[in-house]
Design an enzyme around this catalytic site. Structure first.
Site, PDB file in Angstrom:
ATOM      1  N   LEU A 164      -3.725 -16.391  61.619  1.00  0.00           N
ATOM      2  CA  LEU A 164      -3.820 -15.050  61.808  1.00  0.00           C
ATOM      3  C   LEU A 164      -5.204 -14.798  61.190  1.00  0.00           C
ATOM      4  O   LEU A 164      -5.671 -13.696  60.619  1.00  0.00           O
ATOM      5  CB  LEU A 164      -2.869 -14.363  60.802  1.00  0.00           C
ATOM      6  CG  LEU A 164      -1.511 -14.348  61.307  1.00  0.00           C
ATOM      7  CD1 LEU A 164      -0.387 -13.612  59.981  1.00  0.00           C
ATOM      8  CD2 LEU A 164      -1.306 -13.375  62.541  1.00  0.00           C
ATOM      9  N   PRO A 166      -8.689 -13.881  62.070  1.00  0.00           N
ATOM     10  CA  PRO A 166      -9.492 -12.732  62.305  1.00  0.00           C
ATOM     11  C   PRO A 166      -8.514 -11.545  61.868  1.00  0.00           C
ATOM     12  O   PRO A 166      -9.384 -10.470  61.306  1.00  0.00           O
ATOM     13  CB  PRO A 166      -9.672 -12.838  63.641  1.00  0.00           C
ATOM     14  CG  PRO A 166      -9.545 -13.980  64.015  1.00  0.00           C
ATOM     15  CD  PRO A 166      -8.510 -14.607  63.301  1.00  0.00           C
ATOM     16  N   TYR A 167      -7.299 -11.452  62.300  1.00  0.00           N
ATOM     17  CA  TYR A 167      -6.533 -10.432  61.979  1.00  0.00           C
ATOM     18  C   TYR A 167      -6.328  -9.964  60.443  1.00  0.00           C
ATOM     19  O   TYR A 167      -6.603  -9.080  59.810  1.00  0.00           O
ATOM     20  CB  TYR A 167      -5.141 -10.505  62.366  1.00  0.00           C
ATOM     21  CG  TYR A 167      -3.961  -9.434  61.998  1.00  0.00           C
ATOM     22  CD1 TYR A 167      -4.220  -8.126  62.747  1.00  0.00           C
ATOM     23  CD2 TYR A 167      -3.672  -9.276  60.986  1.00  0.00           C
ATOM     24  CE1 TYR A 167      -3.204  -6.997  62.327  1.00  0.00           C
ATOM     25  CE2 TYR A 167      -2.275  -8.549  60.411  1.00  0.00           C
ATOM     26  CZ  TYR A 167      -2.234  -7.243  61.061  1.00  0.00           C
ATOM     27  OH  TYR A 167      -1.583  -6.342  60.964  1.00  0.00           O
ATOM     28  N   ALA A 168      -6.024 -11.109  59.457  1.00  0.00           N
ATOM     29  CA  ALA A 168      -6.140 -11.072  58.208  1.00  0.00           C
ATOM     30  C   ALA A 168      -7.373 -10.718  57.692  1.00  0.00           C
ATOM     31  O   ALA A 168      -7.481 -10.032  56.548  1.00  0.00           O
ATOM     32  CB  ALA A 168      -5.383 -12.660  57.578  1.00  0.00           C
ATOM     33  N   LYS A 171      -8.076  -6.968  57.796  1.00  0.00           N
ATOM     34  CA  LYS A 171      -7.201  -6.469  56.960  1.00  0.00           C
ATOM     35  C   LYS A 171      -7.660  -6.663  55.646  1.00  0.00           C
ATOM     36  O   LYS A 171      -7.448  -5.531  54.478  1.00  0.00           O
ATOM     37  CB  LYS A 171      -5.790  -6.876  56.926  1.00  0.00           C
ATOM     38  CG  LYS A 171      -4.988  -6.427  58.377  1.00  0.00           C
ATOM     39  CD  LYS A 171      -5.050  -4.960  58.369  1.00  0.00           C
ATOM     40  CE  LYS A 171      -3.930  -4.404  59.466  1.00  0.00           C
ATOM     41  NZ  LYS A 171      -3.860  -2.859  59.552  1.00  0.00           N
TER      42      LYS A 171
END
Length: 262
Positions: A164, A166-168, A171
């Protein structure tokens, strides 16, 4: 002893608040819109898909709540600003806001992440939230004068998140923006917090469960409460943080994860 200015514990959490919810057509955002209306707020929903927004607004009105919607595209700064201005035109002030809009990308090791997916998640989950939050702060300052904002982060932002990346990271950037905004605008009476949901049965997670049978079961096995959350449970935490009952809470990223990161 209860102070003379303490909220009435029998009143709804958000009575007399004008609440703006970005990303409210489905999932956590839609659940929050329903809850905020039940707690007494006048809610304005925003997202890209008009049919979803209209459906949620209809449910809220049928239940006796006050709701309407504006269209907004988190990839377009002008669209975000127009949505917030639409709230002010309709209701003449903004008190509280929830920034839930975002996208997910396929779970994969970082070296397999495409540039297109990296740009998408960065544009929507980081840049889009930044533009939403700053537009909301300006609107609160110009109208209600004080208020509260909750940004939706992820439990994946709190430590390394294999698959995860880039997503993490986007965030985690949300967490930093939240803390900075809390420090900058706390002196003006604007509180800014984040929530970090764990496994939550949104449409995205349900699709992931179909694509990877057993994925949710594996996460539940790591969660002390041994289950996933429903979107309404995440919404409850956001409602409290936005309410006057959280009047001395700002700059936090609250895990709502069943103990997954305990």
């Amino acid at each position: 002893m209860t102070g003379t200015n303490a909220p009435d514990s029998g009143a709804g959490l958000l009575v007399d608040k004008v609440a703006f919810l970005m990303g409210a057509g489905r999932g956590i955002g839609a659940a929050a819109a329903r809850l905020f209306a039940r707690e007494g707020a006048t809610v304005v929903l925003a997202a890209r898909t008009e049919a979803e927004l209209a459906g949620v607004v209809g449910e809220i009105r049928d239940a006796g709540g006050t709701a309407d919607y504006v269209l907004a595209d988190l990839t377009q700064g002008g669209s975000i600003q127009a949505a917030v201005e639409g709230v002010i035109r309709r209701h003449h002030r903004l008190d509280v806001a929830l920034n839930n809009g975002g996208v997910s990308i396929p779970h994969t090791p970082m070296v397999n992440t495409t540039e297109q997916n990296f740009d998408l998640v960065s544009t929507v989950n980081y840049r889009g939230l930044f533009l939403s939050m700053t537009a909301e702060i300006r609107a609160i300052r110009a109208t209600a004068g004080s208020g509260a904002i909750v940004n939706v982060s992820s439990v994946g932002s709190l430590r390394g998140a294999p698959g995860l990346g880039p997503y993490a990271a986007a965030k985690r950037a949300v967490n930093s923006l939240t803390e900075t905004a809390a420090a900058e605008y706390g002196p003006e009476g604007i509180r800014v917090n984040a929530i970090a949901p764990g496994t939550t049965m949104t449409g995205v997670i349900r699709q992931w469960a179909e694509d990877e049978p057993g994925a949710v079961d594996r996460l539940n096995a790591l969660t002390p409460l041994r289950r996933a959350a429903e979107p309404a449970e995440i919404a409850e935490a956001a409602a409290w943080l936005l309410s006057d009952r959280a009047s001395f809470v700002t700059g936090v990223c609250l895990p709502v994860d069943g103990g997954l990161r305990a």
